[in-house]
Design a protein around this motif. Structure first.
Motif, PDB file in Angstrom:
ATOM      1  N   TYR A 227       7.032  -2.796  -3.852  1.00 53.03           N
ATOM      2  CA  TYR A 227       6.267  -1.825  -3.064  1.00 53.03           C
ATOM      3  C   TYR A 227       6.442  -2.131  -1.574  1.00 53.03           C
ATOM      4  O   TYR A 227       6.924  -3.200  -1.200  1.00 53.03           O
TER       5      TYR A 227
ATOM      6  N   ALA B 150      10.225  -2.613  -1.166  1.00 51.15           N
ATOM      7  CA  ALA B 150      10.821  -1.487  -1.887  1.00 51.15           C
ATOM      8  C   ALA B 150      11.979  -0.897  -1.083  1.00 51.15           C
ATOM      9  O   ALA B 150      12.977  -0.448  -1.649  1.00 51.15           O
TER      10      ALA B 150
ATOM     11  N   ARG C 290       8.568   1.945  -8.036  1.00 51.13           N
ATOM     12  CA  ARG C 290       7.818   1.634  -6.819  1.00 51.13           C
ATOM     13  C   ARG C 290       6.357   2.047  -6.997  1.00 51.13           C
ATOM     14  O   ARG C 290       6.016   3.228  -6.894  1.00 51.13           O
TER      15      ARG C 290
END
Lengths: 226, 369
Positions: free
Chosen positions: B255, B259, B280
């Motif tokens: 994340y 990401a 994600r």
């Protein structure tokens, strides 16, 4: 004739990339260049973060020493007054953003060599400099905090990766109008490297203002190959 | 000229909050999120709002408690150590069921740590940093545009569920610049009324805002009512993105900033014909378990990459539930995983270079990688 060039402006107007690329362009002309990282207000994306790359290309870097690079304190480089006053060759000074960052230069004003020129960097796609009134106020506040009247503008209007020729031209027009209000010339226009061929094809489009082609040095973590 | 503006993440979140109706902001300076306070100080006055720099984070979050109780759209921001200081009041706000938005631009910890980016506050954000049975809704943007979009969502969800919502960024999200397009400012007169707020009781019975329930039976009932609310949030507010879920065999799970790094590596590997995808999580709580169900049949394994020694990976492991190997790679303290190191770790996983089946969950990281 060696020269001290100070780049100041609002946060995020592109002063550091301009300082880096300008210093490198001078070095490529065979000049001795020192770039001074005088940014005491920004925690990331600073000249000191690419010190090695600049040294490799023959540019001296004066920045807070490595042991305090990540200190959460407004640290100034050692010997800063000596560099500003007697630094060998051309000196390029990257000042921190806004009046807050510019105030640091204000405190060193007496150490600046006579003839030092202050260039105000403006990006018309940034908040607080999107209208001429805002930009004019920004110039007055930043340059008075720095204690150095502006001798010219650097047009650096861009939208990061989305920058197109139209943004460059819009920014140049914006900077010209701002310059007329302030009675100072636009001396440089930042152009991302990917637009170089387009600019060179239509050289007259920049109305005689010198382009500074910008390779990006202050990269996001996913933009590096390492 | 286009509607786009080039914004630092911190500035953009502040502007997005104002456009989402935020009129009260309380804070205390800490790097790397000071641009939020600076922007709010400059802009809130222009829209008739209130900005207060408090004498401490403890004070600032209790001002949030008060403003939220009075029915205002209120936001606070800080970075890791400052957020730690706020935990008691966040628990009170959740217990008293008040809406507010909290931004954490996470920096390296524990303790005073450093000022470079980190994701080591995942546990604190998603598992209840304060005391008691409560949950924060936690959103983790990966681009500045997404941060702006999520800000409107955050205020809306906070009001709808009467619960604090946290936007969990990292210093990189706060400091980097990207072009954004802002939505039109919200019409404040069209916001749903807050009949529970302590905004003057003329013509109605008194409202009381409190989190005190001395009778165990009452507190038990209160907690189960909260839990029912959290169940609804789990049901309705899961957000995630899956890239190349239709053909990928190996998945990054990441994340925020990480990401973005994993996406860059994924794109590079896919150009070489390697079937890699990305999950994600956008809502970190509620965690998007369902994303894993969508790919589990085809997936050969998951590589969770974080700027921590392994926090979200525990939720990934719960979601995968032993059906596939879950690997981990992390850097901490402001060090950011490089694309090269992430690629190396994925290739090791693909080549089966792990000591044994039981070591799928080895926590690997550090500069040596």
């Amino acid at each position: 004739m060696s020269q001290v060039t100070v780049f100041y402006g609002l946060y995020g107007s592109g002063k550091s990339e301009i300082s880096i690329n300008y210093a490198l362009s001078l070095a490529r002309q065979g000049r001795a260049v020192t770039v001074v990282d005088l940014d005491a207000v920004t925690p990331y994306f600073r000249v000191r973060d690419v010190r090695e790359k600049l040294l490799e290309q023959g540019v001296k870097v004066v920045a807070p020493k490595e042991s305090v690079r990540h200190a959460d304190l407004p640290v100034l480089p050692e010997g800063i007054r000596r560099v500003l006053m007697h630094g060998e060759g051309d000196v390029v000074v990257d000042v921190g953003g806004d009046p807050t960052g510019a105030r640091v230069l204000g405190g060193l004003r007496d150490a600046l060599r006579p003839g030092a020129r202050g260039l105000f960097v403006v990006n018309a796609m940034r908040p607080f400099s999107r209208t001429l009134d805002q930009a004019e106020e920004a110039v007055r506040r930043v340059t008075s905090a720095a204690g150095l009247p502006p001798s010219g503008l650097v047009s650096n209007t861009h939208l990061g990766d989305l920058t197109q020729m139209e943004h460059i031209l819009y920014g140049l027009e914006f900077a010209n109008s701002l310059g007329s209000r302030l009675g100072i010339p636009v001396v440089m226009v930042g152009v991302p490297a990917h637009l170089r061929s387009e600019v060179e094809k239509t050289a007259e489009s920049l109305q005689g203002v010198t382009p500074l082609y910008l390779e990006r040095y202050l990269l996001k973590p996913w933009e590096t190959e390492e | 000229m286009s509607e786009s503006v080039l914004m630092k993440g911190n500035e953009a979140l502040a502007e997005a909050a104002i456009r989402a109706g935020c009129r009260y902001y309380f804070g205390y300076p800490i790097t790397p999120q000071n641009e939020i306070s600076e922007y709010m100080a400059r802009r809130l006055g222009e829209v008739g709002g209130v900005f207060v720099q408090a004498e401490s984070e403890v004070s600032a979050i209790n001002m949030v408690y008060g403003a939220a109780g009075a029915g205002g759209r209120v936001m606070i921001s800080s970075s890791s150590p400052g957020i730690s200081l706020m935990q008691e009041a966040i628990s009170y706000i959740a217990g008293a069921e008040l809406p507010c938005v909290i931004v954490n631009m996470c920096r390296g910890g524990p303790g005073l740590g450093g000022i470079q980016p980190s994701q080591a506050d995942y546990f604190q954000a998603t598992k209840g940093g304060g005391h008691g049975d409560y949950r924060l809704i936690v959103l983790g943007p990966a681009t500045i545009q997404e941060g702006c979009d999520l800000m409107a969502t955050a205020f809306e969800m906070a009001d709808r569920y009467r619960n604090p919502v946290m936007i969990l960024g990292d210093g990189m999200i706060g400091q980097m610049m990207e072009p954004v397009v802002f939505p039109e400012p919200l019409d404040l007169t069209k916001l749903p009324p807050k009949p529970w707020a302590t905004s003057g009781n003329e013509g109605r019975k008194k409202n009381l805002i409190s989190s005190i329930y001395l009778d165990p039976e009452e507190l038990d009932a209160h907690n189960w009512r909260l839990e029912e609310k959290y169940r609804k949030i789990r049901e309705n507010e899961v957000r995630y993105e899956i890239l190349h879920g239709d053909d990928a065999e190996w998945f990054f799970v990441a994340y925020g900033t990480v990401a973005r790094i994993c996406t860059a590596v994924m794109q590079k590997l896919r150009r070489q014909g390697i079937k890699v995808g990305l999950i994600r999580p956008i809502s970190l709580w509620p965690f998007p378990d369902e994303a894993f169900e969508k790919v589990i049949d085809r997936a050969k394994g998951f590589l969770t990459v974080e700027m921590s020694t392994g926090q979200m990976v525990e939720d990934v492991r719960l979601a995968v539930d032993g059906r596939r190997p879950v690997y981990f790679y992390g850097r901490t303290g402001g060090a950011v995983p490089t694309p090269r190191s992430v690629e190396r770790r994925l290739r090791e996983m693909m080549d089966g270079k792990v000591p044994s089946q039981t070591d799928y969950f080895d926590r690997v990281g550090g500069a040596a990688r």
